[in-house]
Design an enzyme around this catalytic site. Structure first.
Site, PDB file in Angstrom:
ATOM      1  N   ASN A  28     -31.862   8.971 -11.283  1.00 12.26           N
ATOM      2  CA  ASN A  28     -32.652   9.551 -10.179  1.00 12.26           C
ATOM      3  C   ASN A  28     -32.000   9.901  -8.879  1.00 12.26           C
ATOM      4  OD1 ASN A  28     -34.235   9.097  -7.843  1.00 12.26           O
ATOM      5  ND2 ASN A  28     -35.694   8.122  -8.943  1.00 12.26           N
ATOM      6  N   HIS A  31     -32.460   9.744  -3.455  1.00 16.21           N
ATOM      7  CA  HIS A  31     -31.807   9.513  -2.269  1.00 16.21           C
ATOM      8  C   HIS A  31     -30.604  10.400  -1.832  1.00 16.21           C
ATOM      9  CE1 HIS A  31     -34.565   6.261  -1.818  1.00 16.21           C
ATOM     10  NE2 HIS A  31     -34.190   5.780  -3.163  1.00 16.21           N
ATOM     11  N   HIS A  64     -38.822  11.862  -7.676  1.00 11.58           N
ATOM     12  CA  HIS A  64     -39.922  11.466  -7.145  1.00 11.58           C
ATOM     13  C   HIS A  64     -40.530  12.297  -6.087  1.00 11.58           C
ATOM     14  CE1 HIS A  64     -42.695   7.698  -6.027  1.00 11.58           C
ATOM     15  NE2 HIS A  64     -43.261   8.688  -5.940  1.00 11.58           N
ATOM     16  N   ARG A  66     -42.802  12.373  -3.433  1.00 10.34           N
ATOM     17  CA  ARG A  66     -43.757  11.419  -2.705  1.00 10.34           C
ATOM     18  C   ARG A  66     -44.724  12.180  -1.868  1.00 10.34           C
ATOM     19  NH1 ARG A  66     -41.937   5.687  -3.087  1.00 10.34           N
ATOM     20  NH2 ARG A  66     -43.910   5.324  -1.813  1.00 10.34           N
ATOM     21  N   ARG A  70     -40.910  12.127   1.778  1.00  9.05           N
ATOM     22  CA  ARG A  70     -39.953  11.357   2.658  1.00  9.05           C
ATOM     23  C   ARG A  70     -38.364  11.712   2.112  1.00  9.05           C
ATOM     24  NH1 ARG A  70     -40.716   5.025   1.063  1.00  9.05           N
ATOM     25  NH2 ARG A  70     -43.012   5.653   1.790  1.00  9.05           N
ATOM     26  N   GLU A  91     -41.485  12.020 -11.253  1.00  8.90           N
ATOM     27  CA  GLU A  91     -42.231  10.863 -10.820  1.00  8.90           C
ATOM     28  C   GLU A  91     -43.319  11.345  -9.763  1.00  8.90           C
ATOM     29  OE1 GLU A  91     -39.660   7.853  -9.528  1.00  8.90           O
ATOM     30  OE2 GLU A  91     -38.868   7.452 -11.283  1.00  8.90           O
ATOM     31  N   THR A 122     -41.181   2.009  -4.624  1.00  7.16           N
ATOM     32  CA  THR A 122     -42.175   1.755  -5.459  1.00  7.16           C
ATOM     33  C   THR A 122     -42.397   0.188  -5.767  1.00  7.16           C
ATOM     34  OG1 THR A 122     -41.907   3.830  -6.481  1.00  7.16           O
ATOM     35  CG2 THR A 122     -43.612   2.580  -7.698  1.00  7.16           C
ATOM     36  N   GLU A 172     -42.871   3.189 -18.835  1.00  2.00           N
ATOM     37  CA  GLU A 172     -41.412   2.686 -18.277  1.00  2.00           C
ATOM     38  C   GLU A 172     -41.824   1.324 -17.582  1.00  2.00           C
ATOM     39  OE1 GLU A 172     -39.412   5.458 -16.055  1.00  2.00           O
ATOM     40  OE2 GLU A 172     -38.498   4.106 -14.742  1.00  2.00           O
ATOM     41  N   HIS A 210     -35.672   0.411 -12.253  1.00  2.43           N
ATOM     42  CA  HIS A 210     -35.995  -0.082 -10.971  1.00  2.43           C
ATOM     43  C   HIS A 210     -34.993  -1.075 -10.419  1.00  2.43           C
ATOM     44  CE1 HIS A 210     -37.686  -0.349  -6.949  1.00  2.43           C
ATOM     45  NE2 HIS A 210     -38.376   0.652  -7.055  1.00  2.43           N
TER      46      HIS A 210
HETATM   47  N1  PXP Z   1     -38.298   4.426 -12.240  1.00  2.20           N
HETATM   48  C1  PXP Z   1     -39.089   4.658 -11.431  1.00  2.20           C
HETATM   49  C2  PXP Z   1     -40.533   4.930 -12.093  1.00  2.20           C
HETATM   50  C3  PXP Z   1     -38.949   4.520 -10.028  1.00  2.20           C
HETATM   51  O1  PXP Z   1     -39.999   4.886  -9.281  1.00  2.20           O
HETATM   52  C4  PXP Z   1     -37.881   4.602  -9.330  1.00  2.20           C
HETATM   53  C5  PXP Z   1     -37.798   4.326  -7.945  1.00  2.20           C
HETATM   54  O2  PXP Z   1     -37.789   5.717  -7.724  1.00  2.20           O
HETATM   55  C6  PXP Z   1     -36.655   4.432 -10.485  1.00  2.20           C
HETATM   56  C7  PXP Z   1     -36.955   4.314 -11.695  1.00  2.20           C
HETATM   57  C8  PXP Z   1     -35.103   4.104  -9.812  1.00  2.20           C
HETATM   58  O3  PXP Z   1     -35.283   2.947  -9.164  1.00  2.20           O
HETATM   59  P1  PXP Z   1     -33.799   2.616  -8.374  1.00  2.20           P
HETATM   60  O4  PXP Z   1     -33.732   3.795  -7.371  1.00  2.20           O
HETATM   61  O5  PXP Z   1     -34.138   1.477  -7.738  1.00  2.20           O
HETATM   62  O6  PXP Z   1     -32.907   2.658  -9.533  1.00  2.20           O
END
Ligand code: PXP
Length: 266
Positions: A28, A31, A64, A66, A70, A91, A122, A172, A210
């Site tokens: 992901n 960030h 994602h 949003r 952001r 996402e 999330t 998930e 997550h």
């Molecule tokens: N899976 C989903 C559905 C998420 O919303 C996120 C965070 O955007 C992640 C996985 C990844 O989480 P993390 O950034 O904490 O590794």
């Protein structure tokens, strides 16, 4: 219950199917956009990070979009989908604006997440129970467009059954509590193991993610019915110290070590 007992009582007894040998790693890159947006401009580029992640062995890219934009923005999504060769997991919240965006981007999978403006990340799983008809109607265009439908849910049987009922392809499982509540971790792991087994028994593909990091990933990667992990914040943070390819490669090694593959089958 101690972890070893949990494993014996839970996983080994429950799981009777064939484990896919290799867990896919979705990276992901949200960030990277968070850092870029702190100053505006173009650097660091989420697309460049996605390409580097792909070259380092990511099996997919997750982002994602949003509602408040952001981090990832619409143009990032377009550029990432056009630029990468691995599957894109988009996402999104179940809103008409985001569903229209997903239909425009045509990712491989659309992962529906709950979204609150005020939250830092999330916070919990999607409320599926009681919303089946509304969600099925709202999300039908994604399925009709050939996009795999994934629901980000808490690890419980009722939500998995509700996901199956609305025709989702994937659940998930939210690993946030497992990662952040070290006191309750064994219980959370058992909950995730049991839910992942249930998902397999009702024939829905199971992913998890997550909050995962080098310390928490192995027991989750070892759950034999989990096919994909999505990991973002830790990898992007860790890349400050060791670079993104090395951060991903170490995660990959930990995942592979947790799911031995003696036959070398992918
Ligand atoms: N899976 C989903 C559905 C998420 O919303 C996120 C965070 O955007 C992640 C996985 C990844 O989480 P993390 O950034 O904490 O590794």
């Amino acid at each position: 219950m101690a972890l070893e007992q949990t494993k014996r009582a839970g996983m080994t007894k429950l799981f009777t199917g064939t484990a896919p040998h290799r867990v896919r790693l979705g990276v992901n890159i949200d960030h990277v956009a968070t850092i870029r947006n702190a100053r505006g401009g173009k650097h660091p580029s989420p697309l460049a990070a996605a390409l580097q992640a792909e070259a380092a062995g990511a099996d997919g890219i997750t982002a994602h979009l949003r509602e408040d934009r952001r981090h990832i923005r619409d143009d990032d999504m377009i550029a990432i989908k056009a630029g990468i060769s691995v599957p894109l997991n988009f996402e999104l919240a179940a809103t008409s604006e985001m569903i229209a965006m997903a239909l425009k981007i045509r990712p491989n999978a659309a992962c529906i997440v709950p979204e609150k403006r005020q939250e830092i990340t999330t916070e919990g799983g999607l409320a599926v129970i009681g919303q089946e008809t509304r969600l099925a109607d709202q999300l039908a265009p994604l399925k009709e467009a050939g996009i795999k439908l994934s629901l980000f849910i808490e690890a419980n049987q009722a939500d998995i059954d509700a996901a199956v009922a609305i025709g989702a392809d994937i659940v998930e499982l939210h690993t946030g509590r497992y990662c952040h509540d070290s006191m309750g971790r064994d219980g959370e792991l058992l909950r995730l193991q049991t839910a992942a087994q249930h998902a397999a028994s009702v024939g829905i593909e199971c992913h998890a993610g997550h909050g995962l990091d080098y310390d928490t990933v192995s027991p989750i990667a070892a759950i034999p019915t989990i096919e994909e992990l999505n990991i973002g914040h830790f990898l992007i943070g860790e890349s400050i110290f060791r670079g993104l390819p090395a951060a991903i490669e170490k995660m990959r090694q930990l995942i592979d070590a947790a799911r031995p593959n003696p036959a070398g089958i992918n």
